[in-house]
Design an enzyme around this catalytic site. Structure first.
Site, mmCIF file in Angstrom:
data_model
loop_
_atom_site.group_PDB
_atom_site.id
_atom_site.type_symbol
_atom_site.label_atom_id
_atom_site.label_comp_id
_atom_site.label_asym_id
_atom_site.label_seq_id
_atom_site.Cartn_x
_atom_site.Cartn_y
_atom_site.Cartn_z
ATOM 1 N N ASP A 97 0.875 -1.177 0.000
ATOM 2 C CA ASP A 97 0.000 0.000 0.000
ATOM 3 C C ASP A 97 0.912 1.227 0.000
ATOM 4 O O ASP A 97 1.591 1.511 0.985
ATOM 5 C CB ASP A 97 -0.850 -0.044 1.283
ATOM 6 C CG ASP A 97 -2.105 0.791 1.190
ATOM 7 O OD1 ASP A 97 -2.087 1.813 0.480
ATOM 8 O OD2 ASP A 97 -3.099 0.417 1.852
ATOM 9 N N ASP A 230 -2.560 4.489 -2.650
ATOM 10 C CA ASP A 230 -3.470 5.170 -1.738
ATOM 11 C C ASP A 230 -3.837 6.562 -2.250
ATOM 12 O O ASP A 230 -2.954 7.326 -2.649
ATOM 13 C CB ASP A 230 -2.783 5.296 -0.373
ATOM 14 C CG ASP A 230 -3.658 5.982 0.645
ATOM 15 O OD1 ASP A 230 -4.653 5.378 1.065
ATOM 16 O OD2 ASP A 230 -3.353 7.140 1.019
ATOM 17 N N GLU A 284 -6.713 3.772 -5.579
ATOM 18 C CA GLU A 284 -7.900 4.188 -4.831
ATOM 19 C C GLU A 284 -8.366 5.515 -5.423
ATOM 20 O O GLU A 284 -7.663 6.516 -5.320
ATOM 21 C CB GLU A 284 -7.546 4.367 -3.350
ATOM 22 C CG GLU A 284 -8.779 4.632 -2.509
ATOM 23 C CD GLU A 284 -8.480 5.300 -1.172
ATOM 24 O OE1 GLU A 284 -9.286 5.127 -0.256
ATOM 25 O OE2 GLU A 284 -7.455 5.995 -1.047
ATOM 26 N N HIS A 348 -10.508 -1.407 5.141
ATOM 27 C CA HIS A 348 -10.207 -0.812 6.447
ATOM 28 C C HIS A 348 -10.861 0.548 6.658
ATOM 29 O O HIS A 348 -10.760 1.105 7.744
ATOM 30 C CB HIS A 348 -8.693 -0.686 6.585
ATOM 31 C CG HIS A 348 -8.135 0.302 5.590
ATOM 32 N ND1 HIS A 348 -8.136 0.073 4.227
ATOM 33 C CD2 HIS A 348 -7.609 1.536 5.760
ATOM 34 C CE1 HIS A 348 -7.630 1.123 3.607
ATOM 35 N NE2 HIS A 348 -7.296 2.027 4.512
ATOM 36 N N ASP A 349 -11.474 1.111 5.622
ATOM 37 C CA ASP A 349 -12.147 2.412 5.776
ATOM 38 C C ASP A 349 -13.657 2.258 5.877
ATOM 39 O O ASP A 349 -14.370 3.246 6.066
ATOM 40 C CB ASP A 349 -11.869 3.304 4.547
ATOM 41 C CG ASP A 349 -10.411 3.724 4.456
ATOM 42 O OD1 ASP A 349 -9.762 3.845 5.506
ATOM 43 O OD2 ASP A 349 -9.936 3.925 3.321
HETATM 44 C C1 GLC Z 1 -7.017 6.342 1.986
HETATM 45 C C2 GLC Z 1 -6.866 5.247 2.997
HETATM 46 C C3 GLC Z 1 -7.309 5.764 4.324
HETATM 47 C C4 GLC Z 1 -6.437 6.920 4.695
HETATM 48 C C5 GLC Z 1 -6.418 7.974 3.608
HETATM 49 C C6 GLC Z 1 -5.305 8.934 3.817
HETATM 50 O O1 GLC Z 1 -8.322 6.712 1.806
HETATM 51 O O2 GLC Z 1 -7.557 4.119 2.597
HETATM 52 O O3 GLC Z 1 -7.269 4.784 5.323
HETATM 53 O O4 GLC Z 1 -6.906 7.496 5.889
HETATM 54 O O5 GLC Z 1 -6.218 7.426 2.337
HETATM 55 O O6 GLC Z 1 -4.069 8.315 3.554
#
Ligand code: GLC
Ligand code: CA
Length: 693
Positions: A97, A230, A284, A348-349
């Protein structure tokens, strides 16, 4: 380009919560190594490790302070190497990640950058001077009160003896408040679209890009096979920092996501890193539409292999089968020509999938399996999140002291300040917050669920009400009968294992085309997967029937004896559903009349295609027996028995039932070949069936 990712199942490990091996209550690489055989047994191919580089952990590793060092809580570089070796020797790959949009404010680059306006690293981050005023028509609003979506420029914070002016623009932060933090030392603001401890890197600076490419190569050299990028849709920002228009969407993020700059940087990174090293990439990218997504994943554009998009996890009613089918079809139609998709229901979010899509109270096991069936028989690479394979529900901590996530806690405080009823704030917060899915993985029924030793305090508590849900209980085939009333938990793990094996075994489930059936049905999700076999490609008429204008090119030619068609039917609700297949669909029966392999094949033992998700290994437990009593059909009757392939086959020649005429037609359906009548099927709550033919 190699496309092994199309045949893979990815499993996300949130290391901090996976397994503690050294008694500090924090999951670590030693713990992951201990569980490699478990993961191998499950059948997953790629292990996505949430960020593991050194970090002050303001956002659990998503705030990196050194890209080339392992976070000490997780172990050493030797441990990482051992983990990579352990995964590779078992035929599994490692997905890192990579957090490239921002660093920690404790990263030495940022410390230098903030030290003076002339520092060589100044331009590695996004600095802007205070603006002189909001201009006419804007209210002057205080920094602390300028909430999300405020279209003006808020006043800077009140600091004695310093003129903080107004914020450089009106951008919001995802984590609450505005996206700018004033730095008294140099009198400027820096941009942080997440927490103020996560300053955004300035990708317009070629030095930053060079450094990121170097870091990616460094990790590939170290054994990383894939990247999850990310927040990558944020890396490119317009350089003049314009105000967002009065926000169309609540937070006004439109200016700093999915920008042309982002695409340019990704193309450069693809050329410099991804292509030459043949790594798998998934980005993402929140806020993408099926159309804008193509810009990332169209194979001709050379950016990414896959992206995560989120419309389905934000559906108003997650149990609306037709809405979900609609989204899946829409994305399929948009991506199928020349691109590929990623499927997931949690991470995880997000809240736990059995809590958001299923029924984590009465029919936890059934609904967990139904979601798994959808995930693992869909078009696109499935991404699992740790714990879903045992149907872990949300933590729902009632006590605010048990929460750890900065994003969640900030949301909670904002809710209280807004004057909402505190109980309501807590209720919403309990279901939505990110800690729901970040609690320890539950390995056993022991104290701390076997995540860490009994006398060690885990970094976040194990939700006590869920202690009966764990890998040990699943392996023992114990059907739970919990005080909370959730029933039928056992068998989820083996269901996952069997579905993954099924997907591996039949290319139709991995590579096959997708066609929704009865897409307007509000309660039942039904679709076909089919391999575009040579017979089809050579027969223009058949290609046409399948909805293709020219003879279709098969992505994966079926082997002799290979199944070329799969029919998936899932009752996406907690009540019994009557479902009719139309004559037109039943005409596909020529593909369906062979009994499913699984019945004959010991390697899939325990997986019962006929019995849908009601198959529990061993003798049915008390949960199974009482199931009917808990979920009567609408008329109050309790239906017993299972309908299997045999019944289905019988139905083909059976008497006529009702059917919904043309609404039932699969979109790529073939003309009626015979006069087989429609037959009603009675699907039990969350029942799912997979027919292969
Ligand atoms: C992404 C991650 C999240 C994090 C954010 C900032 O959305 O999945 O967990 O807080 O990026 O890095
Ligand atoms: Ca540890």
């Amino acid at each position: 380009m190699s496309d092994w990712f199309k045949d893979s199942v990815v499993y996300q490990i949130y290391t901090r919560s996976f397994k503690d091996s050294n008694r500090d209550g924090i999951g670590d690489f030693g713990g992951v190594i201990e569980k490699l055989d478990y993961l191998k047994d499950l059948g997953v191919d790629v292990l996505w490790l949430s960020p593991f580089c050194d970090s002050p952990n303001d956002d659990n590793g998503y705030d990196i302070s050194d890209y080339l060092t392992i976070m000490p809580e997780f172990g050493t570089m030797d441990d990482f190497d051992a983990l990579v070796r352990g995964a590779h020797s078992r035929g599994m790959k490692i997905m890192m990640d990579l957090v490239m949009n921002h660093t920690s404010d404790e990263h030495p680059w940022f410390l230098e950058s903030r030290s003076s306006r002339n520092n060589p690293k100044r331009d590695w981050y996004i600095w802007a001077q205070p603006s002189q005023g909001p201009g006419e028509g804007f209210e002057e609003i205080d920094f602390d009160q300028a909430g999300r979506g405020y279209a003006g420029r808020a006043r800077g914070p009140r600091l004695s003896g310093v003129d903080t002016g107004f914020l450089p623009n009106n951008w919001d932060s995802y984590f609450g408040g505005k996206a700018w933090e004033f730095d008294p030392q140099t009198g400027e603001y820096y941009c942080h679209i997440f927490s103020k401890k996560q300053p955004d890197l300035n990708w317009a600076n070629p030095e930053v890009r060079e450094e990121m490419f170097r870091i990616a190569h460094w990790w590939i050299d170290r054994g990383v096979d894939a990247f999850r990028l990310d927040a990558v849709h944020h890396i490119g920002k317009p350089e003049d920092w314009p105000d967002a228009p009065v926000p169309k969407e609540p937070w006004g993020f439109c200016l700093y996501k999915n920008t042309p700059e982002t695409h340019a940087y990704l193309q450069e990174m693809n050329r410099r890193v991804f292509q030459p090293r043949a790594v798998l990439t998934v980005g993402e990218t929140g806020g993408t539409t099926p159309e804008s997504a193509r810009l990332y994943v169209d194979s001709d554009r050379n950016e990414l292999d896959m992206i995560f998009h989120f419309a389905h996890v934000h559906m108003e009613n997650p149990n609306d089968a037709s809405a979900l089918t609609g989204l899946m079809s829409q994305w399929y139609a948009a991506l199928k020509p020349g691109a590929w998709d990623a499927q997931f229901f949690s991470n995880h979010d997000l809240p736990r999938q059995v809590s958001s899509f299923g029924d984590d109270r009465w029919l936890r096991g059934k609904s967990a399996k139904a979601i798994a069936a959808l995930l693992l028989t869909s078009w696109g690479t499935p991404f699992m999140y740790q714990g879903e394979e045992i149907g872990l529900p949300n933590a729902y901590f009632p006590d605010i002291g048990d929460y750890r996530d900065i994003h969640a806690l900030r949301g909670y405080r904002e809710g209280l300040v807004s004057g909402e009823d505190p109980e309501l704030v807590m209720a919403v917060f309990q279901t939505r917050n990110r800690d729901n899915s970040r609690t320890p993985m539950q390995w056993s029924g022991e104290a701390n669920a076997g995540f860490c030793e009994a006398d060690v305090q885990p970094w976040i508590p194990v939700p006590q009400q869920n202690r009966h849900i764990n890998v040990g209980a699943e392996l023992a085939g114990r059907v739970e009968y919990a005080p909370g009333g959730s029933i039928g938990g056992a068998g989820i793990l083996s269901w996952y294992r069997d579905l993954i094996a099924l997907r591996k075994r039949y290319s139709v489930l991995r590579r096959g085309a997708y066609a929704p059936v009865n897409p307007n049905h509000s309660r039942v999700i039904c679709y076909l997967r089919y391999l575009e076999d040579p017979a089809f490609t050579e027969d223009p008429a058949r290609s046409k029937e399948l909805g293709h204008s020219s003879p279709v090119q098969s992505e994966d030619q079926p082997r002799a004896g290979e199944k070329t068609l799969a029919l998936v039917i899932i009752n996406w609700t907690g009540t019994q559903a009557d479902y009719h297949l139309s004559p037109r669909l039943l005409s596909q029966a020529e593909y369906l009349d062979t009994p499913p392999e699984a019945v004959k094949d010991g390697s899939l033992s325990g997986f019962s295609l006929e019995a849908g998700n009601y198959a529990v290994p061993g003798t049915p437990g008390p949960g199974e027996e009482s199931l009917g009593g808990l979920c009567p059909d609408e008329s109050g009757a309790i239906q017993g028995g299972t309908t299997g392939v045999a019944d289905f086959a019988a139905a083909l020649g059976g008497d006529s039932g009702e059917f919904d005429s043309d609404d039932d037609l699969p979109e790529t359906g073939r003309p009626v070949l015979g006069s087989a009548p429609a037959k009603k099927m009675r699907l039990r709550p969350w029942e799912c069936r997979v027919y292969l033919g």
